[in-house]
Design a protein around this motif. Structure first.
Motif, PDB file in Angstrom:
ATOM      1  N   ALA A  34       0.853  -1.186   0.000  1.00  0.00           N
ATOM      2  CA  ALA A  34       0.000   0.000   0.000  1.00  0.00           C
ATOM      3  C   ALA A  34       0.891   1.239   0.000  1.00  0.00           C
ATOM      4  CB  ALA A  34      -0.888  -0.012   1.239  1.00  0.00           C
ATOM      5  N   SER A  35       0.302   2.371  -0.342  1.00  0.00           N
ATOM      6  CA  SER A  35       1.067   3.608  -0.370  1.00  0.00           C
ATOM      7  C   SER A  35       1.661   3.894   1.016  1.00  0.00           C
ATOM      8  CB  SER A  35       0.114   4.725  -0.822  1.00  0.00           C
ATOM      9  OG  SER A  35       0.522   5.938  -0.322  1.00  0.00           O
ATOM     10  N   GLY A  36       2.951   4.182   1.050  1.00  0.00           N
ATOM     11  CA  GLY A  36       3.613   4.472   2.323  1.00  0.00           C
ATOM     12  C   GLY A  36       4.112   3.242   3.058  1.00  0.00           C
ATOM     13  N   GLU A  37       3.693   2.066   2.593  1.00  0.00           N
ATOM     14  CA  GLU A  37       4.048   0.838   3.320  1.00  0.00           C
ATOM     15  C   GLU A  37       5.520   0.444   3.113  1.00  0.00           C
ATOM     16  OE1 GLU A  37       1.428  -2.387   2.313  1.00  0.00           O
ATOM     17  OE2 GLU A  37       2.170  -3.661   3.958  1.00  0.00           O
TER      18      GLU A  37
END
Ligand code: ADP
Ligand code: MG
Length: 278
Positions: A97-100
């Motif tokens: 996921a975004s930022g993961e």
């Protein structure tokens, strides 16, 4: 969610070591299935499977170019994964996921052959930079919190070089610099440690002591440590399990006591395992 074994230990003299059976019973922190990595037409990893369990030191063997570094990069999102699945500390690396990605990298401690320290900075500052993955730990004045400084000093004590805290990193020997790098990785509170040829620049005695330290960390902190090596006797002496790549395929995966140099010769083109004189 993944589970780690609790040793119930708060100080080294109270450590209760998990038995191999306990290690096996816990869930793997790294699960790789059918991993494929290719650069253009060149297949570098081909159907690789790997599990890493809490508390185990796993040696990764293979000739130069067999894909060891690429496998490690695949675990931290630095390789272009063409197929298969990679799960690390609960993250699906092929579908982050975004930022993961940032979180994933903050949870994986990495150690390299060339130590990668900031040579003009003090040992203590180098260790403190390991905590920078976690945002918001530097205050407005740009200095580190006293809790972080205390923790960094404690880690330097743990790796046996607390007396060097104020020295510039470049003034230390290779073995000492690698200990700084290990303390820096521990500053992250890693859930997994990946060490890519961490002792290739060290003489055999220092190499052994650094590998002893990594194995101790695996056991005491109940985290998996994956360490690539190219000196077979070191792998046989300092690991719980050995996995081996040849031309991008995982040909060996067995408990270390079940293996010897003859069994590992299959990993090398000429059938000759490299020795200390690599
Ligand atoms: N970024 C890249 N681009 C193209 N080929 C690469 C790249 N990284 C690695 N390779 C190739 O992948 C193969 C495996 O490399 P590597 O994972 O570094 O092996 P090892 O660490 O076992 O020596 C080698 O043939 C290497 O040339
Ligand atoms: Mg490599």
């Amino acid at each position: 969610m993944t589970a780690a074994i609790s040793t119930g230990a708060s100080s080294p003299d109270r450590v209760i070591l998990p038995s191999p059976a306990e290690i096996r019973r816990s869930l793997p922190l790294v699960t790789v299935r059918g991993l494929r990595v290719a650069y253009d037409e060149h297949v570098v990893l081909d159907g690789v499977d790997l599990d890493l369990f809490p508390g185990e030191m796993v040696a990764l063997l293979g000739a130069s170019g067999s894909g060891k570094s690429t496998l490690m990069k695949s675990l931290t999102g630095f390789a272009d994964i063409a197929g298969g699945s990679v799960r690390v500390a609960g993250h699906d690396v092929t579908n982050l996921a975004s930022g993961e990605l940032r979180t994933l990298r903050s949870e994986v401690g990495q150690i390299f052959q060339q130590f990668n320290l900031i040579s003009r900075m003090s040992v203590l500052t180098n260790v403190l930079t390991g905590g920078l993955h976690n945002a918001g730990r530097i205050n407005i004045a740009g200095s580190f919190s006293s809790a972080d400084r205390q923790r960094a000093m404690h880690l330097l004590e743990r790796v046996g070089i607390v007396d060097k805290a104020k020295a510039p990193a470049r003034s230390l020997s290779g073995g000492q610099q690698q200990r700084v790098a290990i303390a820096r990785a521990l500053m992250q509170r890693p859930r997994v440690i990946l060490a890519d040829e961490p002792v290739a620049s060290l003489d055999p005695k220092l190499a052994s002591s650094v590998l002893d330290l990594l194995r101790e960390i695996a056991t005491e902190d109940s985290i998996p440590v994956l360490v690539s090596l190219h000196v077979l006797p070191l792998a046989l002496k300092h690991s719980d399990r050995i996995v081996g790549l040849r031309h991008g395929q995982m040909l060996v995966s067995a408990p270390t006591p079940d293996l010897d140099a003859d069994a590992l010769a299959v990993l090398y083109d000429d059938g000759e395992a490299p020795d200390e004189n690599h």
